[in-house]
Design an enzyme around this catalytic site. Structure first.
Site, short mmCIF file in Angstrom:
data_model
loop_
_atom_site.label_atom_id
_atom_site.label_comp_id
_atom_site.label_asym_id
_atom_site.label_seq_id
_atom_site.Cartn_x
_atom_site.Cartn_y
_atom_site.Cartn_z
N GLY A 98 -74.50 14.41 -58.32
CA GLY A 98 -73.38 14.22 -57.39
C GLY A 98 -73.22 12.75 -57.02
O GLY A 98 -72.12 12.18 -57.08
N HIS A 99 -74.34 12.11 -56.66
CA HIS A 99 -74.28 10.67 -56.35
C HIS A 99 -73.85 9.88 -57.59
O HIS A 99 -73.03 8.96 -57.50
CB HIS A 99 -75.67 10.14 -55.96
CG HIS A 99 -76.26 10.75 -54.73
ND1 HIS A 99 -77.37 11.56 -54.76
CD2 HIS A 99 -75.89 10.67 -53.43
CE1 HIS A 99 -77.69 11.93 -53.53
NE2 HIS A 99 -76.80 11.42 -52.70
N LEU A 128 -74.91 20.48 -55.65
CA LEU A 128 -76.05 19.56 -55.69
C LEU A 128 -76.28 18.95 -54.32
O LEU A 128 -75.33 18.59 -53.62
CB LEU A 128 -75.81 18.46 -56.73
CG LEU A 128 -75.74 18.91 -58.18
CD1 LEU A 128 -75.79 17.69 -59.11
CD2 LEU A 128 -76.88 19.84 -58.53
N SER A 129 -77.54 18.84 -53.96
CA SER A 129 -77.92 18.24 -52.68
C SER A 129 -79.36 17.76 -52.82
O SER A 129 -80.17 18.42 -53.49
CB SER A 129 -77.86 19.31 -51.58
OG SER A 129 -78.63 18.91 -50.46
N MET A 154 -78.43 8.10 -49.24
CA MET A 154 -79.78 8.08 -48.66
C MET A 154 -80.81 8.24 -49.77
O MET A 154 -81.97 8.61 -49.52
CB MET A 154 -79.92 9.19 -47.61
CG MET A 154 -78.94 9.00 -46.44
SD MET A 154 -79.48 9.76 -44.91
CE MET A 154 -79.57 11.47 -45.38
N GLY A 155 -80.41 7.98 -51.01
CA GLY A 155 -81.36 8.02 -52.12
C GLY A 155 -81.65 9.43 -52.59
O GLY A 155 -80.91 10.36 -52.30
N VAL A 208 -70.21 18.37 -57.10
CA VAL A 208 -70.86 18.60 -58.40
C VAL A 208 -71.84 19.76 -58.22
O VAL A 208 -72.59 19.79 -57.24
CB VAL A 208 -71.58 17.34 -58.91
CG1 VAL A 208 -72.26 17.60 -60.25
CG2 VAL A 208 -70.60 16.18 -59.04
N GLN A 231 -79.31 9.67 -37.96
CA GLN A 231 -78.52 10.88 -38.22
C GLN A 231 -79.39 12.14 -38.34
O GLN A 231 -78.89 13.20 -38.70
CB GLN A 231 -77.60 10.70 -39.43
CG GLN A 231 -78.29 10.61 -40.78
CD GLN A 231 -77.31 10.23 -41.88
OE1 GLN A 231 -76.87 9.09 -41.97
NE2 GLN A 231 -76.93 11.19 -42.72
N LYS A 238 -68.51 17.45 -50.72
CA LYS A 238 -69.44 18.44 -50.16
C LYS A 238 -69.62 18.22 -48.66
O LYS A 238 -69.71 19.15 -47.89
CB LYS A 238 -70.79 18.40 -50.87
CG LYS A 238 -71.70 19.54 -50.39
CD LYS A 238 -72.93 19.67 -51.23
CE LYS A 238 -73.99 18.69 -50.83
NZ LYS A 238 -74.53 18.95 -49.47
O1 PAF Z 1 -73.93 11.33 -47.09
C1 PAF Z 1 -74.96 10.63 -46.93
O2 PAF Z 1 -75.83 10.50 -47.82
C2 PAF Z 1 -75.16 9.91 -45.61
O3 PAF Z 1 -74.69 10.67 -44.55
C3 PAF Z 1 -74.55 8.50 -45.60
C4 PAF Z 1 -73.04 8.55 -45.75
C5 PAF Z 1 -75.14 7.67 -46.73
C6 PAF Z 1 -74.87 7.81 -44.28
O4 PAF Z 1 -76.23 7.69 -44.07
#
Ligand code: PAF
Length: 290
Positions: free
Chosen positions: A36-37, A184-185, A30-31, A176, A61, A149
Protein backbone atom coordinates in the site's frame (compact mmCIF):
# COMPACT_ATOMS: atom_id res chain seq x y z
CA UNK A 1 18.74 7.77 -1.90
CA UNK A 2 19.90 10.16 0.78
CA UNK A 3 19.00 9.45 4.40
CA UNK A 4 18.04 12.63 6.25
CA UNK A 5 17.75 12.69 10.04
CA UNK A 6 17.56 16.38 10.89
CA UNK A 7 14.81 18.94 10.44
CA UNK A 8 17.30 21.64 9.40
CA UNK A 9 18.77 19.57 6.55
CA UNK A 10 15.34 18.42 5.37
CA UNK A 11 14.15 22.06 5.35
CA UNK A 12 17.10 23.03 3.18
CA UNK A 13 16.32 20.27 0.68
CA UNK A 14 12.61 21.18 0.59
CA UNK A 15 13.35 24.92 0.33
CA UNK A 16 15.74 24.38 -2.58
CA UNK A 17 13.16 22.31 -4.48
CA UNK A 18 10.60 25.05 -3.91
CA UNK A 19 12.93 27.82 -5.15
CA UNK A 20 13.75 25.76 -8.23
CA UNK A 21 10.00 25.29 -8.86
CA UNK A 22 10.31 21.52 -8.72
CA UNK A 23 7.30 19.37 -7.84
CA UNK A 24 8.43 17.78 -4.59
CA UNK A 25 6.26 14.81 -3.60
CA UNK A 26 6.03 13.63 0.01
CA UNK A 27 4.81 10.21 1.12
CA UNK A 28 4.39 10.41 4.91
CA UNK A 29 4.54 7.01 6.63
CA UNK A 30 5.24 5.34 9.95
CA UNK A 31 7.40 2.71 8.24
CA UNK A 32 6.98 -1.10 8.20
CA UNK A 33 6.22 -0.45 4.56
CA UNK A 34 3.90 -2.69 2.61
CA UNK A 35 2.57 -2.68 -0.94
CA UNK A 36 0.00 0.00 0.00
CA UNK A 37 2.78 2.43 0.92
CA UNK A 38 4.85 1.39 -2.09
CA UNK A 39 1.93 2.09 -4.44
CA UNK A 40 1.91 5.65 -3.07
CA UNK A 41 5.64 5.93 -3.66
CA UNK A 42 5.28 4.69 -7.25
CA UNK A 43 2.59 7.27 -7.91
CA UNK A 44 4.76 9.98 -6.35
CA UNK A 45 7.67 8.92 -8.57
CA UNK A 46 5.41 9.07 -11.62
CA UNK A 47 4.46 12.70 -11.12
CA UNK A 48 6.98 14.32 -8.77
CA UNK A 49 10.67 15.03 -8.52
CA UNK A 50 12.22 14.88 -6.03
CA UNK A 51 10.33 12.31 -3.96
CA UNK A 52 10.67 12.30 -0.17
CA UNK A 53 9.36 9.47 2.01
CA UNK A 54 9.14 10.16 5.73
CA UNK A 55 9.28 7.40 8.31
CA UNK A 56 8.33 8.55 11.77
CA UNK A 57 6.36 6.51 14.31
CA UNK A 58 4.51 9.47 15.75
CA UNK A 59 4.04 9.05 19.52
CA UNK A 60 1.34 11.73 19.63
CA UNK A 61 -1.14 9.71 17.60
CA UNK A 62 -1.09 6.69 19.93
CA UNK A 63 -3.25 6.58 23.06
CA UNK A 64 -1.67 5.54 26.39
CA UNK A 65 -3.00 1.97 26.05
CA UNK A 66 -2.20 1.66 22.33
CA UNK A 67 0.64 -0.10 20.53
CA UNK A 68 3.28 2.66 20.19
CA UNK A 69 6.11 0.64 21.74
CA UNK A 70 5.34 -2.54 19.80
CA UNK A 71 4.39 -0.84 16.50
CA UNK A 72 6.45 -2.65 13.83
CA UNK A 73 9.72 -0.93 12.97
CA UNK A 74 11.71 -2.14 9.95
CA UNK A 75 13.99 0.70 8.87
CA UNK A 76 16.54 -1.58 7.19
CA UNK A 77 14.02 -3.37 4.95
CA UNK A 78 12.11 -0.12 4.32
CA UNK A 79 15.29 1.56 3.18
CA UNK A 80 16.05 -1.21 0.67
CA UNK A 81 12.49 -1.09 -0.74
CA UNK A 82 12.58 2.71 -1.13
CA UNK A 83 16.04 2.62 -2.68
CA UNK A 84 14.74 0.13 -5.28
CA UNK A 85 11.88 2.47 -6.18
CA UNK A 86 14.28 5.35 -6.78
CA UNK A 87 13.17 7.54 -3.86
CA UNK A 88 15.41 10.59 -3.59
CA UNK A 89 15.27 11.26 0.16
CA UNK A 90 14.25 9.20 3.18
CA UNK A 91 13.43 11.53 6.06
CA UNK A 92 13.68 9.49 9.28
CA UNK A 93 14.04 11.92 12.17
CA UNK A 94 14.40 10.93 15.81
CA UNK A 95 11.47 11.98 18.02
CA UNK A 96 13.37 14.91 19.57
CA UNK A 97 13.83 16.49 16.13
CA UNK A 98 10.06 16.60 15.60
CA UNK A 99 9.08 17.26 19.22
CA UNK A 100 11.96 19.08 20.91
CA UNK A 101 11.91 19.68 24.66
CA UNK A 102 9.12 22.12 25.48
CA UNK A 103 6.99 21.37 22.40
CA UNK A 104 3.42 22.46 23.22
CA UNK A 105 1.43 23.13 20.05
CA UNK A 106 -1.18 20.84 18.56
CA UNK A 107 -3.58 20.99 15.64
CA UNK A 108 -7.22 20.00 16.08
CA UNK A 109 -9.59 19.88 13.13
CA UNK A 110 -12.93 20.57 14.74
CA UNK A 111 -16.02 18.50 13.91
CA UNK A 112 -14.15 15.77 12.03
CA UNK A 113 -11.69 14.51 14.64
CA UNK A 114 -13.88 13.29 17.50
CA UNK A 115 -16.18 11.01 15.49
CA UNK A 116 -15.70 7.44 14.21
CA UNK A 117 -12.00 6.60 14.75
CA UNK A 118 -11.69 9.69 16.95
CA UNK A 119 -14.42 8.40 19.27
CA UNK A 120 -12.60 5.09 19.74
CA UNK A 121 -9.14 6.67 19.77
CA UNK A 122 -9.35 10.00 21.63
CA UNK A 123 -6.50 12.33 20.65
CA UNK A 124 -5.48 10.22 17.65
CA UNK A 125 -6.32 12.79 14.98
CA UNK A 126 -4.89 15.66 17.00
CA UNK A 127 -1.61 13.73 16.85
CA UNK A 128 -1.99 12.99 13.14
CA UNK A 129 -2.82 16.58 12.15
CA UNK A 130 0.00 17.94 14.31
CA UNK A 131 2.66 15.71 12.81
CA UNK A 132 1.41 16.11 9.24
CA UNK A 133 1.47 19.90 9.59
CA UNK A 134 5.02 19.67 10.97
CA UNK A 135 6.08 17.40 8.10
CA UNK A 136 4.56 19.78 5.56
CA UNK A 137 6.36 22.75 7.14
CA UNK A 138 9.66 20.90 7.14
CA UNK A 139 9.53 19.17 3.74
CA UNK A 140 7.43 21.82 1.93
CA UNK A 141 5.85 19.36 -0.53
CA UNK A 142 3.87 20.46 -3.57
CA UNK A 143 2.01 17.11 -3.40
CA UNK A 144 1.49 14.64 -0.58
CA UNK A 145 0.23 11.09 -1.00
CA UNK A 146 -2.15 9.18 1.27
CA UNK A 147 -4.11 5.94 1.05
CA UNK A 148 -7.93 5.86 1.05
CA UNK A 149 -7.89 3.12 3.69
CA UNK A 150 -7.48 5.91 6.24
CA UNK A 151 -10.48 7.79 4.83
CA UNK A 152 -11.13 9.91 7.92
CA UNK A 153 -7.45 10.83 8.18
CA UNK A 154 -7.48 11.99 4.57
CA UNK A 155 -10.62 14.07 5.14
CA UNK A 156 -9.05 15.75 8.18
CA UNK A 157 -5.77 16.47 6.40
CA UNK A 158 -7.62 17.97 3.43
CA UNK A 159 -9.58 20.21 5.80
CA UNK A 160 -6.40 21.31 7.57
CA UNK A 161 -4.70 22.07 4.25
CA UNK A 162 -7.69 24.17 3.14
CA UNK A 163 -8.16 25.98 6.48
CA UNK A 164 -4.48 26.85 6.87
CA UNK A 165 -3.87 27.67 3.17
CA UNK A 166 -1.03 25.19 3.06
CA UNK A 167 -1.16 24.88 -0.73
CA UNK A 168 -0.15 21.20 -0.79
CA UNK A 169 -2.13 18.99 -3.20
CA UNK A 170 -3.43 15.93 -1.38
CA UNK A 171 -3.37 12.90 -3.65
CA UNK A 172 -5.52 9.98 -2.48
CA UNK A 173 -4.83 6.52 -3.82
CA UNK A 174 -6.88 3.29 -3.74
CA UNK A 175 -6.78 0.69 -1.00
CA UNK A 176 -4.35 -2.12 -1.79
CA UNK A 177 -5.61 -5.55 -0.77
CA UNK A 178 -4.30 -9.08 -0.37
CA UNK A 179 -5.68 -11.55 -2.93
CA UNK A 180 -8.30 -12.63 -0.35
CA UNK A 181 -9.47 -9.04 0.13
CA UNK A 182 -7.78 -8.07 3.41
CA UNK A 183 -6.72 -4.43 3.21
CA UNK A 184 -2.97 -4.04 3.66
CA UNK A 185 -1.95 -2.55 6.98
CA UNK A 186 1.26 -2.60 8.99
CA UNK A 187 -0.87 -3.93 11.87
CA UNK A 188 -1.76 -7.09 9.89
CA UNK A 189 1.62 -8.36 11.09
CA UNK A 190 0.09 -8.77 14.58
CA UNK A 191 -2.59 -11.21 13.38
CA UNK A 192 -2.31 -14.89 14.27
CA UNK A 193 -3.21 -17.31 11.43
CA UNK A 194 -6.84 -17.82 12.55
CA UNK A 195 -7.31 -14.08 13.12
CA UNK A 196 -5.74 -13.34 9.76
CA UNK A 197 -8.28 -15.66 8.09
CA UNK A 198 -11.20 -14.22 10.07
CA UNK A 199 -10.17 -10.63 9.27
CA UNK A 200 -11.20 -11.11 5.64
CA UNK A 201 -14.80 -10.78 6.87
CA UNK A 202 -14.40 -6.99 6.73
CA UNK A 203 -13.89 -7.17 2.99
CA UNK A 204 -16.64 -9.77 2.63
CA UNK A 205 -19.07 -7.47 4.45
CA UNK A 206 -18.15 -4.54 2.19
CA UNK A 207 -18.49 -6.74 -0.90
CA UNK A 208 -21.94 -7.92 0.29
CA UNK A 209 -23.01 -4.30 0.84
CA UNK A 210 -21.73 -3.44 -2.61
CA UNK A 211 -23.87 -6.18 -4.15
CA UNK A 212 -26.95 -4.92 -2.27
CA UNK A 213 -26.29 -1.38 -3.52
CA UNK A 214 -25.90 -2.68 -7.07
CA UNK A 215 -29.31 -4.33 -6.76
CA UNK A 216 -30.86 -1.01 -5.73
CA UNK A 217 -30.76 -0.98 -1.92
CA UNK A 218 -30.21 2.60 -0.70
CA UNK A 219 -31.27 2.46 2.95
CA UNK A 220 -28.28 2.82 5.29
CA UNK A 221 -30.08 0.89 8.06
CA UNK A 222 -30.58 -2.13 5.82
CA UNK A 223 -27.02 -2.07 4.51
CA UNK A 224 -25.55 -1.69 7.99
CA UNK A 225 -27.55 -4.55 9.50
CA UNK A 226 -26.42 -6.77 6.66
CA UNK A 227 -22.80 -5.76 7.35
CA UNK A 228 -23.27 -6.43 11.08
CA UNK A 229 -24.79 -9.86 10.39
CA UNK A 230 -21.92 -10.76 8.06
CA UNK A 231 -19.29 -9.72 10.59
CA UNK A 232 -21.11 -11.58 13.38
CA UNK A 233 -20.44 -14.83 11.47
CA UNK A 234 -16.79 -14.55 12.58
CA UNK A 235 -16.56 -14.98 16.36
CA UNK A 236 -12.94 -13.79 16.36
CA UNK A 237 -13.96 -10.39 14.98
CA UNK A 238 -15.57 -7.79 17.28
CA UNK A 239 -17.10 -4.92 15.35
CA UNK A 240 -16.29 -1.49 16.83
CA UNK A 241 -18.44 0.44 14.37
CA UNK A 242 -20.02 0.23 10.94
CA UNK A 243 -21.24 3.57 9.63
CA UNK A 244 -22.32 5.07 6.33
CA UNK A 245 -21.30 8.71 6.28
CA UNK A 246 -21.19 11.67 3.96
CA UNK A 247 -17.66 11.97 2.50
CA UNK A 248 -17.45 15.68 3.37
CA UNK A 249 -19.11 16.01 6.76
CA UNK A 250 -18.47 12.43 7.97
CA UNK A 251 -22.01 12.58 9.38
CA UNK A 252 -24.17 9.45 9.15
CA UNK A 253 -26.67 9.35 6.29
CA UNK A 254 -30.07 7.63 6.43
CA UNK A 255 -29.95 6.62 2.77
CA UNK A 256 -27.25 6.68 0.10
CA UNK A 257 -27.00 10.06 -1.54
CA UNK A 258 -24.19 12.02 -3.19
CA UNK A 259 -20.96 10.41 -2.15
CA UNK A 260 -20.60 8.33 1.00
CA UNK A 261 -18.15 6.11 2.77
CA UNK A 262 -19.08 2.79 4.32
CA UNK A 263 -16.61 2.74 7.21
CA UNK A 264 -15.76 -0.28 9.35
CA UNK A 265 -13.56 -0.74 12.40
CA UNK A 266 -13.14 -4.00 14.26
CA UNK A 267 -10.89 -5.82 16.70
CA UNK A 268 -9.41 -9.14 15.75
CA UNK A 269 -7.81 -10.44 18.94
CA UNK A 270 -5.89 -7.41 20.20
CA UNK A 271 -5.52 -5.91 16.72
CA UNK A 272 -7.66 -3.01 15.57
CA UNK A 273 -8.36 -2.98 11.82
CA UNK A 274 -10.24 -0.49 9.66
CA UNK A 275 -11.58 -0.77 6.15
CA UNK A 276 -13.99 1.11 3.90
CA UNK A 277 -15.83 1.36 0.62
CA UNK A 278 -16.38 4.56 -1.33
CA UNK A 279 -19.87 4.97 -2.79
CA UNK A 280 -20.18 7.53 -5.58
CA UNK A 281 -23.32 8.68 -7.30
CA UNK A 282 -23.12 8.66 -11.08
CA UNK A 283 -26.47 9.86 -12.48
CA UNK A 284 -29.15 7.65 -10.93
CA UNK A 285 -26.78 4.83 -10.06
CA UNK A 286 -24.23 4.33 -7.30
CA UNK A 287 -20.74 3.00 -7.97
CA UNK A 288 -18.97 1.26 -5.11
CA UNK A 289 -15.19 1.11 -4.92
CA UNK A 290 -13.77 -1.26 -2.34
O1 PAF B 1 -1.09 7.10 7.94
C1 PAF B 1 -0.03 7.11 8.62
O2 PAF B 1 0.87 6.27 8.46
C2 PAF B 1 0.16 8.18 9.67
O3 PAF B 1 -1.04 8.50 10.29
C3 PAF B 1 0.84 9.45 9.12
C4 PAF B 1 -0.02 10.13 8.08
C5 PAF B 1 2.19 9.09 8.51
C6 PAF B 1 1.08 10.44 10.25
O4 PAF B 1 1.89 9.91 11.24
Amino acid sequence: MELVHTVSWMKQIGGKALREDRVLGLVPTMGALHEGHLSLVREAKRCCSPVVVSIFVNPKQFGPSEDFSKYPRALGADRVALEQLGVDYLFAPPAEEIYPQGFRTSVFVDGLSDVLEGRSRPGHFRGVATVVLKLFEIVQPRRAFFGRKDAQQVRIIKQMVADLDLGTDIVVRPIVREPDGLALSSRNAYLKPEGRRAATVLHRALAAASREIASGELKAGHLLSMIQRTIATEPLVALDYAEIVDVDTLEPVMALRKNCYVLLAARVGGTRLIDNALVEQTGDAFRVTI
